[in-house]
Design a protein around this motif. Structure first.
Motif, PDB file in Angstrom:
ATOM      1  N   GLY A   1       0.818  -1.209   0.000  1.00  0.00           N
ATOM      2  CA  GLY A   1       0.000   0.000   0.000  1.00  0.00           C
ATOM      3  C   GLY A   1       0.844   1.248   0.000  1.00  0.00           C
ATOM      4  O   GLY A   1       1.936   1.276   0.580  1.00  0.00           O
ATOM      5  N   PHE A   2       0.335   2.307  -0.657  1.00  0.00           N
ATOM      6  CA  PHE A   2       1.052   3.579  -0.736  1.00  0.00           C
ATOM      7  C   PHE A   2       0.188   4.750  -0.297  1.00  0.00           C
ATOM      8  O   PHE A   2       0.595   5.898  -0.422  1.00  0.00           O
ATOM      9  CB  PHE A   2       1.542   3.806  -2.170  1.00  0.00           C
ATOM     10  CG  PHE A   2       2.579   2.809  -2.613  1.00  0.00           C
ATOM     11  CD1 PHE A   2       3.910   3.012  -2.327  1.00  0.00           C
ATOM     12  CD2 PHE A   2       2.203   1.659  -3.296  1.00  0.00           C
ATOM     13  CE1 PHE A   2       4.868   2.091  -2.727  1.00  0.00           C
ATOM     14  CE2 PHE A   2       3.151   0.738  -3.703  1.00  0.00           C
ATOM     15  CZ  PHE A   2       4.483   0.947  -3.413  1.00  0.00           C
ATOM     16  N   GLY A   3      -1.002   4.461   0.219  1.00  0.00           N
ATOM     17  CA  GLY A   3      -1.896   5.524   0.638  1.00  0.00           C
ATOM     18  C   GLY A   3      -1.584   6.037   2.026  1.00  0.00           C
ATOM     19  O   GLY A   3      -0.797   5.438   2.777  1.00  0.00           O
ATOM     20  N   PRO A   4      -2.211   7.134   2.419  1.00  0.00           N
ATOM     21  CA  PRO A   4      -1.985   7.683   3.754  1.00  0.00           C
ATOM     22  C   PRO A   4      -2.623   6.806   4.826  1.00  0.00           C
ATOM     23  O   PRO A   4      -3.622   6.126   4.583  1.00  0.00           O
ATOM     24  CB  PRO A   4      -2.666   9.053   3.685  1.00  0.00           C
ATOM     25  CG  PRO A   4      -3.724   8.896   2.620  1.00  0.00           C
ATOM     26  CD  PRO A   4      -3.145   7.949   1.618  1.00  0.00           C
ATOM     27  N   GLY A   5      -2.034   6.799   5.999  1.00  0.00           N
ATOM     28  CA  GLY A   5      -2.611   6.095   7.133  1.00  0.00           C
ATOM     29  C   GLY A   5      -2.388   4.605   7.161  1.00  0.00           C
ATOM     30  O   GLY A   5      -3.011   3.899   7.961  1.00  0.00           O
TER      31      GLY A   5
ATOM     32  N   ALA B   1      -0.478  -0.710   9.649  1.00  0.00           N
ATOM     33  CA  ALA B   1      -0.729  -2.012   9.027  1.00  0.00           C
ATOM     34  C   ALA B   1       0.528  -2.554   8.369  1.00  0.00           C
ATOM     35  O   ALA B   1       0.821  -3.757   8.457  1.00  0.00           O
ATOM     36  CB  ALA B   1      -1.854  -1.887   7.999  1.00  0.00           C
ATOM     37  N   LEU B   2       1.289  -1.697   7.716  1.00  0.00           N
ATOM     38  CA  LEU B   2       2.534  -2.132   7.091  1.00  0.00           C
ATOM     39  C   LEU B   2       3.522  -2.640   8.131  1.00  0.00           C
ATOM     40  O   LEU B   2       4.176  -3.670   7.940  1.00  0.00           O
ATOM     41  CB  LEU B   2       3.150  -0.977   6.297  1.00  0.00           C
ATOM     42  CG  LEU B   2       2.377  -0.516   5.057  1.00  0.00           C
ATOM     43  CD1 LEU B   2       2.930   0.812   4.539  1.00  0.00           C
ATOM     44  CD2 LEU B   2       2.425  -1.572   3.963  1.00  0.00           C
TER      45      LEU B   2
ATOM     46  N   VAL C   1       6.568  -6.378   9.087  1.00  0.00           N
ATOM     47  CA  VAL C   1       7.715  -6.422   9.995  1.00  0.00           C
ATOM     48  C   VAL C   1       7.437  -7.368  11.172  1.00  0.00           C
ATOM     49  O   VAL C   1       8.083  -8.410  11.306  1.00  0.00           O
ATOM     50  CB  VAL C   1       8.081  -5.018  10.522  1.00  0.00           C
ATOM     51  CG1 VAL C   1       9.345  -5.088  11.390  1.00  0.00           C
ATOM     52  CG2 VAL C   1       8.288  -4.044   9.371  1.00  0.00           C
ATOM     53  N   ARG C   2       6.454  -7.002  11.987  1.00  0.00           N
ATOM     54  CA  ARG C   2       6.234  -7.800  13.206  1.00  0.00           C
ATOM     55  C   ARG C   2       5.767  -9.214  12.892  1.00  0.00           C
ATOM     56  O   ARG C   2       6.157 -10.161  13.588  1.00  0.00           O
ATOM     57  CB  ARG C   2       5.248  -7.090  14.130  1.00  0.00           C
ATOM     58  CG  ARG C   2       5.783  -5.784  14.710  1.00  0.00           C
ATOM     59  CD  ARG C   2       5.053  -5.387  15.977  1.00  0.00           C
ATOM     60  NE  ARG C   2       3.625  -5.247  15.754  1.00  0.00           N
ATOM     61  CZ  ARG C   2       3.033  -4.120  15.342  1.00  0.00           C
ATOM     62  NH1 ARG C   2       3.770  -3.045  15.094  1.00  0.00           N
ATOM     63  NH2 ARG C   2       1.731  -4.050  15.164  1.00  0.00           N
ATOM     64  N   ALA C   3       4.957  -9.390  11.857  1.00  0.00           N
ATOM     65  CA  ALA C   3       4.502 -10.741  11.518  1.00  0.00           C
ATOM     66  C   ALA C   3       5.654 -11.593  11.002  1.00  0.00           C
ATOM     67  O   ALA C   3       5.672 -12.813  11.206  1.00  0.00           O
ATOM     68  CB  ALA C   3       3.377 -10.685  10.484  1.00  0.00           C
TER      69      ALA C   3
ATOM     70  N   VAL D   1      10.111   0.812   3.135  1.00  0.00           N
ATOM     71  CA  VAL D   1      10.833   0.676   4.402  1.00  0.00           C
ATOM     72  C   VAL D   1      10.332  -0.530   5.184  1.00  0.00           C
ATOM     73  O   VAL D   1      11.119  -1.267   5.794  1.00  0.00           O
ATOM     74  CB  VAL D   1      10.700   1.967   5.227  1.00  0.00           C
ATOM     75  CG1 VAL D   1      11.309   1.789   6.621  1.00  0.00           C
ATOM     76  CG2 VAL D   1      11.379   3.134   4.509  1.00  0.00           C
ATOM     77  N   SER D   2       9.027  -0.784   5.148  1.00  0.00           N
ATOM     78  CA  SER D   2       8.484  -1.925   5.898  1.00  0.00           C
ATOM     79  C   SER D   2       9.012  -3.244   5.346  1.00  0.00           C
ATOM     80  O   SER D   2       9.343  -4.166   6.104  1.00  0.00           O
ATOM     81  CB  SER D   2       6.948  -1.904   5.885  1.00  0.00           C
ATOM     82  OG  SER D   2       6.419  -2.260   4.615  1.00  0.00           O
ATOM     83  N   LYS D   3       9.102  -3.361   4.036  1.00  0.00           N
ATOM     84  CA  LYS D   3       9.636  -4.601   3.457  1.00  0.00           C
ATOM     85  C   LYS D   3      11.123  -4.761   3.779  1.00  0.00           C
ATOM     86  O   LYS D   3      11.594  -5.880   4.038  1.00  0.00           O
ATOM     87  CB  LYS D   3       9.417  -4.625   1.947  1.00  0.00           C
ATOM     88  CG  LYS D   3       7.954  -4.679   1.527  1.00  0.00           C
ATOM     89  CD  LYS D   3       7.217  -5.895   2.077  1.00  0.00           C
ATOM     90  CE  LYS D   3       7.640  -7.188   1.423  1.00  0.00           C
ATOM     91  NZ  LYS D   3       6.795  -8.336   1.865  1.00  0.00           N
TER      92      LYS D   3
END
Length: 337
Positions: free
Chosen positions: A76-80, A84-85, A90-92, A143-145
């Protein structure tokens, strides 16, 4: 092997599960209670239910499994979307691969992304040795990936026999949830009025799934493999995809104009309490070039990339057969048969 697959109800994970079954592996999906896994159950997969952060459910799902493919993720690239990312990408990863380490699996494959390497303002082809700029770009998805892959490598340093695969922009049939391959349907439906120039590496989900299976069976532990495809500027990709659907391509617009339009969309969506149809983050990502080379995967895994037109035609054929796309042009009617 007896393999546990996460993300098996998504585009990539579902194709991986089918490819594993076709190769004679035993497949158990790990899916949320709300996920529809009926098609893969009918194909011969078992299903275990649970959340990605439920270590007890993960331990139970890993019982009797000697391998794991962790394909669950959020794009996802949307705001907010930052929370979730972080939670899923990351945590999952820490949760699922941590449980796999505790279970003593003989092999684990992580579905990462070419996003971990970021992108460039002009065409450059990256490989596994390329120093990325994902953090410098500051895009939350990229960054999350990257952080998820780092978390996985930390577990590998503790003994997890990990192989990382990094798919590029995935097309192909079976995108039931409207993820990356749905862009082709949007072009065919004339739902995208304009685009910004950039470029990506376009691959087919079936080739990516075969790459996952090869990584599981013979990938070198500790290594990463790019599963890329055809490096195309967006103008070239759109021209060819629209021609196959028999529709005119949308017009190219300057990035500043697209950013202004996206900002207005975000404001309107916030006022209406809905998600925007586009976003400034998506515009900025689309304006990058994320070209990549699969030479290492081709050499070590036997990875192959089918022709671009075959990817697009098969995506359209699947959408037509499942009533996700209407045969409104002679070209689409010919594909519908």
């Amino acid at each position: 092997m007896n393999v546990l697959v996460t993300g098996g109800t998504g585009l990539v994970g579902g194709a991986v599960a089918r490819a594993l079954l076709a190769r004679g592996h035993s497949v158990r999906l790990y899916a949320r209670a709300s996920s529809d896994a009926a098609a893969l159950e009918a194909a011969g997969a078992e299903v275990a239910r649970g959340e990605l952060d439920d270590r007890a459910a993960l331990r139970a799902a890993l019982a009797g499994r000697d391998a794991l493919v962790h394909s669950a993720g959020v794009v996802g690239f949307g705001p907010g979307l930052e929370a979730a990312l972080e939670a899923v990408n990351v945590r999952a990863v820490e949760s699922v691969l941590g449980a796999a380490l505790e279970a003593g699996v003989a092999r684990a494959v992580l579905t990462s992304s070419t996003a971990v390497m970021g992108g460039t303002p002009a065409p450059e082809v990256a490989d596994e040795a390329t120093a990325g700029n994902a953090e410098a770009l500051g895009m939350p998805y990229f960054v999350s990936k990257l952080r998820g892959e780092r978390a996985a490598r930390a577990l590998a340093a503790r003994g997890l026999p990990l192989v990382v695969v990094r798919p590029a922009y995935v097309l192909g049939p079976g995108d039931v949830h409207g993820s990356s391959a749905s862009v082709l349907l949007a072009f065919a439906r004339r739902r995208i009025p304009a685009y910004v120039e950039g470029g990506a590496s376009f691959c087919d989900v079936r080739d990516v799934a075969d790459g996952h299976v090869a990584a599981l069976e013979r990938g070198r532990a500790g290594e990463a493999y790019l599963l890329a495809g055809h490096n195309l500027a967006m103008s070239e990709m759109i021209r060819r995809a629209c021609a196959l659907a028999g529709v005119p391509p949308p017009r190219r617009v300057p990035v500043p104009l697209a950013l202004a339009f996206a900002a207005a969309q975000e404001l309107a969506a916030r006022a209406a309490g809905r998600r925007p149809r586009t976003s400034r983050g998506l515009v900025r990502a689309s304006a990058l070039y994320t070209f990549a080379s699969s030479a290492k995967a081709e050499r070590e895994l036997g990875y192959r990339v089918r022709p671009f037109e075959e990817m697009v035609r098969d995506t359209y054929r699947w959408a037509l057969a499942t009533a996700r796309l209407r045969p409104d042009t002679p070209e689409l009617r010919a594909l519908a048969g």
